[in-house]
Design a protein around this motif. Structure first.
Motif, PDB file in Angstrom:
ATOM      1  N   ASP A  20       0.892  -1.065  -0.022  1.00  0.00           N
ATOM      2  CA  ASP A  20       0.142  -0.010   0.088  1.00  0.00           C
ATOM      3  C   ASP A  20       0.845   1.174   0.220  1.00  0.00           C
ATOM      4  O   ASP A  20       0.502   2.220  -0.737  1.00  0.00           O
ATOM      5  CB  ASP A  20      -1.151  -0.204   1.355  1.00  0.00           C
ATOM      6  N   ILE A  21       2.006   1.172   0.749  1.00  0.00           N
ATOM      7  CA  ILE A  21       2.945   2.419   0.856  1.00  0.00           C
ATOM      8  C   ILE A  21       3.333   2.538  -0.764  1.00  0.00           C
ATOM      9  O   ILE A  21       3.664   3.652  -1.189  1.00  0.00           O
ATOM     10  CB  ILE A  21       3.874   2.142   1.673  1.00  0.00           C
ATOM     11  N   ALA A  22       3.933   1.420  -1.204  1.00  0.00           N
ATOM     12  CA  ALA A  22       4.616   1.675  -2.499  1.00  0.00           C
ATOM     13  C   ALA A  22       3.633   2.306  -3.663  1.00  0.00           C
ATOM     14  O   ALA A  22       3.985   3.085  -4.166  1.00  0.00           O
ATOM     15  CB  ALA A  22       5.106   0.215  -3.080  1.00  0.00           C
ATOM     16  N   ALA A  23       2.426   1.774  -3.563  1.00  0.00           N
ATOM     17  CA  ALA A  23       1.257   2.115  -4.604  1.00  0.00           C
ATOM     18  C   ALA A  23       0.943   3.661  -4.192  1.00  0.00           C
ATOM     19  O   ALA A  23       0.849   4.212  -5.247  1.00  0.00           O
ATOM     20  CB  ALA A  23      -0.080   1.407  -4.319  1.00  0.00           C
ATOM     21  N   THR A  24       0.829   4.042  -2.998  1.00  0.00           N
ATOM     22  CA  THR A  24       0.586   5.423  -2.678  1.00  0.00           C
ATOM     23  C   THR A  24       1.833   6.444  -3.313  1.00  0.00           C
ATOM     24  O   THR A  24       1.699   7.345  -3.848  1.00  0.00           O
ATOM     25  CB  THR A  24       0.572   5.791  -1.041  1.00  0.00           C
ATOM     26  N   LYS A  25       3.176   5.816  -3.016  1.00  0.00           N
ATOM     27  CA  LYS A  25       4.281   6.731  -3.688  1.00  0.00           C
ATOM     28  C   LYS A  25       4.143   6.800  -4.996  1.00  0.00           C
ATOM     29  O   LYS A  25       4.262   7.831  -5.671  1.00  0.00           O
ATOM     30  CB  LYS A  25       5.451   6.031  -3.225  1.00  0.00           C
ATOM     31  N   ALA A  26       4.060   5.572  -5.802  1.00  0.00           N
ATOM     32  CA  ALA A  26       3.899   5.368  -7.408  1.00  0.00           C
ATOM     33  C   ALA A  26       2.716   6.203  -7.769  1.00  0.00           C
ATOM     34  O   ALA A  26       2.832   7.202  -8.691  1.00  0.00           O
ATOM     35  CB  ALA A  26       3.566   4.165  -7.593  1.00  0.00           C
ATOM     36  N   ILE A  27       1.650   6.365  -7.193  1.00  0.00           N
ATOM     37  CA  ILE A  27       0.322   7.158  -7.536  1.00  0.00           C
ATOM     38  C   ILE A  27       0.854   8.839  -7.442  1.00  0.00           C
ATOM     39  O   ILE A  27       0.434   9.395  -8.277  1.00  0.00           O
ATOM     40  CB  ILE A  27      -0.808   6.692  -6.691  1.00  0.00           C
ATOM     41  N   ALA A  28       1.346   9.109  -6.335  1.00  0.00           N
ATOM     42  CA  ALA A  28       1.774  10.270  -6.077  1.00  0.00           C
ATOM     43  C   ALA A  28       2.682  10.947  -7.098  1.00  0.00           C
ATOM     44  O   ALA A  28       2.451  11.972  -7.584  1.00  0.00           O
ATOM     45  CB  ALA A  28       2.329  10.691  -4.597  1.00  0.00           C
ATOM     46  N   ASP A  29       3.700  10.265  -7.447  1.00  0.00           N
ATOM     47  CA  ASP A  29       4.718  10.423  -8.454  1.00  0.00           C
ATOM     48  C   ASP A  29       4.127  10.499  -9.672  1.00  0.00           C
ATOM     49  O   ASP A  29       4.475  11.651 -10.576  1.00  0.00           O
ATOM     50  CB  ASP A  29       5.778   9.470  -8.574  1.00  0.00           C
ATOM     51  N   LEU A  30       3.230   9.718  -9.978  1.00  0.00           N
ATOM     52  CA  LEU A  30       2.786   9.790 -11.612  1.00  0.00           C
ATOM     53  C   LEU A  30       1.491  10.976 -11.597  1.00  0.00           C
ATOM     54  O   LEU A  30       1.361  11.514 -12.787  1.00  0.00           O
ATOM     55  CB  LEU A  30       1.976   8.454 -12.023  1.00  0.00           C
ATOM     56  N   THR A  31       1.169  11.275 -10.489  1.00  0.00           N
ATOM     57  CA  THR A  31      -0.232  12.285 -10.534  1.00  0.00           C
ATOM     58  C   THR A  31       0.663  13.616 -10.695  1.00  0.00           C
ATOM     59  O   THR A  31       0.121  14.595 -11.455  1.00  0.00           O
ATOM     60  CB  THR A  31      -0.783  12.234  -9.199  1.00  0.00           C
ATOM     61  N   LEU A  32       1.988  13.645  -9.955  1.00  0.00           N
ATOM     62  CA  LEU A  32       2.766  14.886 -10.234  1.00  0.00           C
ATOM     63  C   LEU A  32       3.380  15.183 -11.455  1.00  0.00           C
ATOM     64  O   LEU A  32       3.440  16.181 -11.942  1.00  0.00           O
ATOM     65  CB  LEU A  32       3.886  14.884  -9.278  1.00  0.00           C
ATOM     66  N   LYS A  33       3.370  13.943 -12.407  1.00  0.00           N
ATOM     67  CA  LYS A  33       3.911  13.973 -13.702  1.00  0.00           C
ATOM     68  C   LYS A  33       2.629  13.959 -14.863  1.00  0.00           C
ATOM     69  O   LYS A  33       2.998  13.927 -16.008  1.00  0.00           O
ATOM     70  CB  LYS A  33       4.685  12.794 -13.898  1.00  0.00           C
ATOM     71  N   GLY A  34       1.712  14.399 -14.173  1.00  0.00           N
ATOM     72  CA  GLY A  34       0.359  14.588 -15.082  1.00  0.00           C
ATOM     73  C   GLY A  34      -0.539  13.329 -15.681  1.00  0.00           C
ATOM     74  O   GLY A  34      -1.236  13.558 -16.320  1.00  0.00           O
ATOM     75  N   TYR A  35      -0.417  12.388 -14.885  1.00  0.00           N
ATOM     76  CA  TYR A  35      -1.091  11.123 -15.518  1.00  0.00           C
ATOM     77  C   TYR A  35      -2.347  11.252 -14.584  1.00  0.00           C
ATOM     78  O   TYR A  35      -2.525  11.545 -13.309  1.00  0.00           O
ATOM     79  CB  TYR A  35      -0.393   9.935 -14.934  1.00  0.00           C
ATOM     80  N   LEU A  36      -3.508  10.822 -15.297  1.00  0.00           N
ATOM     81  CA  LEU A  36      -4.670  10.566 -14.596  1.00  0.00           C
ATOM     82  C   LEU A  36      -4.504   9.014 -13.899  1.00  0.00           C
ATOM     83  O   LEU A  36      -4.181   8.159 -14.615  1.00  0.00           O
ATOM     84  CB  LEU A  36      -5.644  10.457 -15.229  1.00  0.00           C
ATOM     85  N   ILE A  37      -4.755   8.798 -12.574  1.00  0.00           N
ATOM     86  CA  ILE A  37      -4.796   7.180 -12.054  1.00  0.00           C
ATOM     87  C   ILE A  37      -6.231   6.815 -12.003  1.00  0.00           C
ATOM     88  O   ILE A  37      -7.272   7.248 -11.365  1.00  0.00           O
ATOM     89  CB  ILE A  37      -4.207   7.504 -10.789  1.00  0.00           C
ATOM     90  N   LEU A  38      -6.299   5.521 -12.568  1.00  0.00           N
ATOM     91  CA  LEU A  38      -7.618   4.881 -12.349  1.00  0.00           C
ATOM     92  C   LEU A  38      -7.286   3.481 -11.457  1.00  0.00           C
ATOM     93  O   LEU A  38      -6.316   2.798 -11.710  1.00  0.00           O
ATOM     94  CB  LEU A  38      -7.918   4.407 -13.795  1.00  0.00           C
ATOM     95  N   THR A  39      -8.088   3.421 -10.292  1.00  0.00           N
ATOM     96  CA  THR A  39      -7.942   2.169  -9.403  1.00  0.00           C
ATOM     97  C   THR A  39      -9.084   1.213  -9.508  1.00  0.00           C
ATOM     98  O   THR A  39     -10.194   1.771  -9.715  1.00  0.00           O
ATOM     99  CB  THR A  39      -7.523   2.658  -8.172  1.00  0.00           C
ATOM    100  N   PRO A  40      -8.753  -0.084  -9.421  1.00  0.00           N
ATOM    101  CA  PRO A  40     -10.045  -0.924  -9.578  1.00  0.00           C
ATOM    102  C   PRO A  40     -10.960  -0.932  -8.133  1.00  0.00           C
ATOM    103  O   PRO A  40     -10.268  -0.591  -7.141  1.00  0.00           O
ATOM    104  CB  PRO A  40      -9.236  -2.291  -9.594  1.00  0.00           C
ATOM    105  N   VAL A  41     -12.117  -0.865  -8.318  1.00  0.00           N
ATOM    106  CA  VAL A  41     -12.884  -0.732  -7.053  1.00  0.00           C
ATOM    107  C   VAL A  41     -13.174  -2.228  -6.400  1.00  0.00           C
ATOM    108  O   VAL A  41     -13.237  -2.149  -5.434  1.00  0.00           O
ATOM    109  CB  VAL A  41     -14.232  -0.148  -7.592  1.00  0.00           C
ATOM    110  N   VAL A  42     -13.514  -3.227  -7.243  1.00  0.00           N
ATOM    111  CA  VAL A  42     -14.156  -4.302  -6.770  1.00  0.00           C
ATOM    112  C   VAL A  42     -13.192  -5.318  -6.606  1.00  0.00           C
ATOM    113  O   VAL A  42     -12.739  -5.952  -5.459  1.00  0.00           O
ATOM    114  CB  VAL A  42     -15.115  -4.994  -7.502  1.00  0.00           C
ATOM    115  N   CYS A  43     -12.304  -5.610  -7.496  1.00  0.00           N
ATOM    116  CA  CYS A  43     -11.234  -6.805  -7.792  1.00  0.00           C
ATOM    117  C   CYS A  43      -9.955  -6.485  -7.521  1.00  0.00           C
ATOM    118  O   CYS A  43      -9.319  -5.430  -8.039  1.00  0.00           O
ATOM    119  CB  CYS A  43     -11.370  -7.557  -9.163  1.00  0.00           C
TER     120      CYS A  43
END
Length: 79
Positions: A20-43
């Motif tokens: 979870d920590i690794a995912a949070t760091k990756a999402i933050a980094d990619l968001t700062l680089k202008g990416y929109l992040i989509l995460t699975p809701v159910v699976c």
């Protein structure tokens, strides 16, 4: 291995917490680089952890976490 939180009322799975920590760091980094992040809701058992979207392109992002000797290193592999 199960560890308790600071309050002592919630048990957290140690390796899932690291992921979870690794995912949070990756999402933050990619968001700062202008990416929109989509995460699975159910699976939670997909071959990727999330999808990064930018310039009309989607990238499935699986995370590989390595935590040697107290350090954290995150590897992203584009699928």
């Amino acid at each position: 291995m199960m560890t308790s939180s600071i309050e002592g009322s919630l048990l957290l799975h140690h390796t899932k917490n690291k992921g979870d920590i690794a995912a949070t760091k990756a999402i933050a980094d990619l968001t700062l680089k202008g990416y929109l992040i989509l995460t699975p809701v159910v699976c939670e058992h997909l071959p990727f952890d999330f999808v990064a979207y930018k310039d009309n392109k989607c990238y499935k992002i699986p995370l590989l976490c390595h935590f040697p000797r107290g350090q954290s290193r995150l590897s992203l592999m584009r699928q």
